[in-house]
Scaffold this active site. Structure first.
Site, PDB file in Angstrom:
ATOM      1  N   GLU A 228     -57.022  34.614 -49.391  1.00 18.53           N
ATOM      2  CA  GLU A 228     -56.077  35.710 -49.300  1.00 18.53           C
ATOM      3  C   GLU A 228     -55.113  35.519 -50.614  1.00 18.53           C
ATOM      4  O   GLU A 228     -54.778  34.570 -50.790  1.00 18.53           O
ATOM      5  CB  GLU A 228     -55.351  35.676 -48.206  1.00 18.53           C
ATOM      6  CG  GLU A 228     -54.533  34.471 -47.862  1.00 18.53           C
ATOM      7  CD  GLU A 228     -53.623  34.983 -46.565  1.00 18.53           C
ATOM      8  OE1 GLU A 228     -52.159  35.428 -46.858  1.00 18.53           O
ATOM      9  OE2 GLU A 228     -53.879  34.705 -45.628  1.00 18.53           O
TER      10      GLU A 228
ATOM     11  N   LYS B  69     -52.890  35.222 -36.270  1.00 18.56           N
ATOM     12  CA  LYS B  69     -52.441  34.073 -37.210  1.00 18.56           C
ATOM     13  C   LYS B  69     -50.970  33.482 -36.406  1.00 18.56           C
ATOM     14  O   LYS B  69     -50.258  34.158 -36.236  1.00 18.56           O
ATOM     15  CB  LYS B  69     -51.778  34.522 -38.490  1.00 18.56           C
ATOM     16  CG  LYS B  69     -51.015  33.815 -39.483  1.00 18.56           C
ATOM     17  CD  LYS B  69     -50.679  34.775 -40.633  1.00 18.56           C
ATOM     18  CE  LYS B  69     -49.359  34.359 -41.410  1.00 18.56           C
ATOM     19  NZ  LYS B  69     -49.260  34.937 -42.660  1.00 18.56           N
TER      20      LYS B  69
END
Length: 223
Positions: A55, A144
């Protein structure tokens, strides 16, 4: 099948590619501060080391350019996307680039649903069971745990006890090769890796070395 379920010519469904990436190495490379001209080299080094989840946070310089370059350069088994996603327009732009991942620092359920409506994988940030259940209900593919400095292994273990058994919890924040073990024992399925893996301007050779250190540490934990 939507266009977001394909990359580099593959016709394998995106969810299957996500499962395969997590089985191969459930460590997410967070390339905050990456410059577009570095993208291909850094991405190639990570993939060579075994990384399959990458990412680029959207508060990096020209992040969409970097994401587009990574997606074009890397093989289909590597899933590419953005972190620090805060707006639905950003989700739309990622879908247009052929990206696969939407990673968020928070648990905005409208944003999660937007990502899923475009056929993208979504990993929102959560810090409480309330946020975790809401994110899962909205369609989150994994959670997350952020910031990991706040969510200690005992807290993770307590959350693990009440969440659905197939929920993947990925601590993010200050993770190093040496700090993963207590989180794994508490039920972490993987991790997001920031400055201990990559820092702006870091040489590709150093990124590769740090990536190998993380891969080695993860392999040792998994036996």
């Amino acid at each position: 099948m939507s266009t977001q379920e394909t990359a580099m010519g593959t016709q394998e469904p995106l969810q299957a590619r996500f499962e395969a990436a997590l089985r191969a190495l459930p460590l997410v490379a967070i390339l905050r501060g990456l410059r577009a001209e570095e993208a291909e080299g850094v991405g190639a080094a990570l993939v060579e080391a075994g990384f399959r989840l990458i990412e680029v946070p959207l508060n990096s310089p020209d992040p969409f350019d970097s994401i587009e370059r990574l997606r074009k350069a890397l093989p289909a088994e590597a899933l590419v996307g953005a972190g620090t996603v805060l707006q639905t327009l950003q989700v739309q732009r990622l879908a247009g680039l052929g990206a696969e991942l939407v990673v968020m620092p928070h648990a905005d359920t409208a944003l999660i649903r937007s990502a899923k409506s475009y056929g993208l994988l979504c990993v929102p940030g959560v810090a409480t069971p309330t946020e975790a259940f809401a994110a899962l209900h909205a369609g989150a593919d994994a959670l997350k745990l952020f910031p990991a400095e706040l969510i200690t292994p005992p807290v993770l273990k307590a959350m693990r006890a009440v969440l659905p058994t197939d929920t993947r919890l990925l601590p993010v924040g200050g993770i190093t090769p040496d700090s993963m073990s207590p989180y794994v024992r508490a039920g972490a399925a993987g991790f997001g890796l920031g400055s201990a893996l990559y820092a702006p301007g870091m040489a590709v050779a150093e990124v590769a070395r740090r990536a190998r250190d993380f891969v080695t540490a993860w392999a040792a934990l998994r036996g």
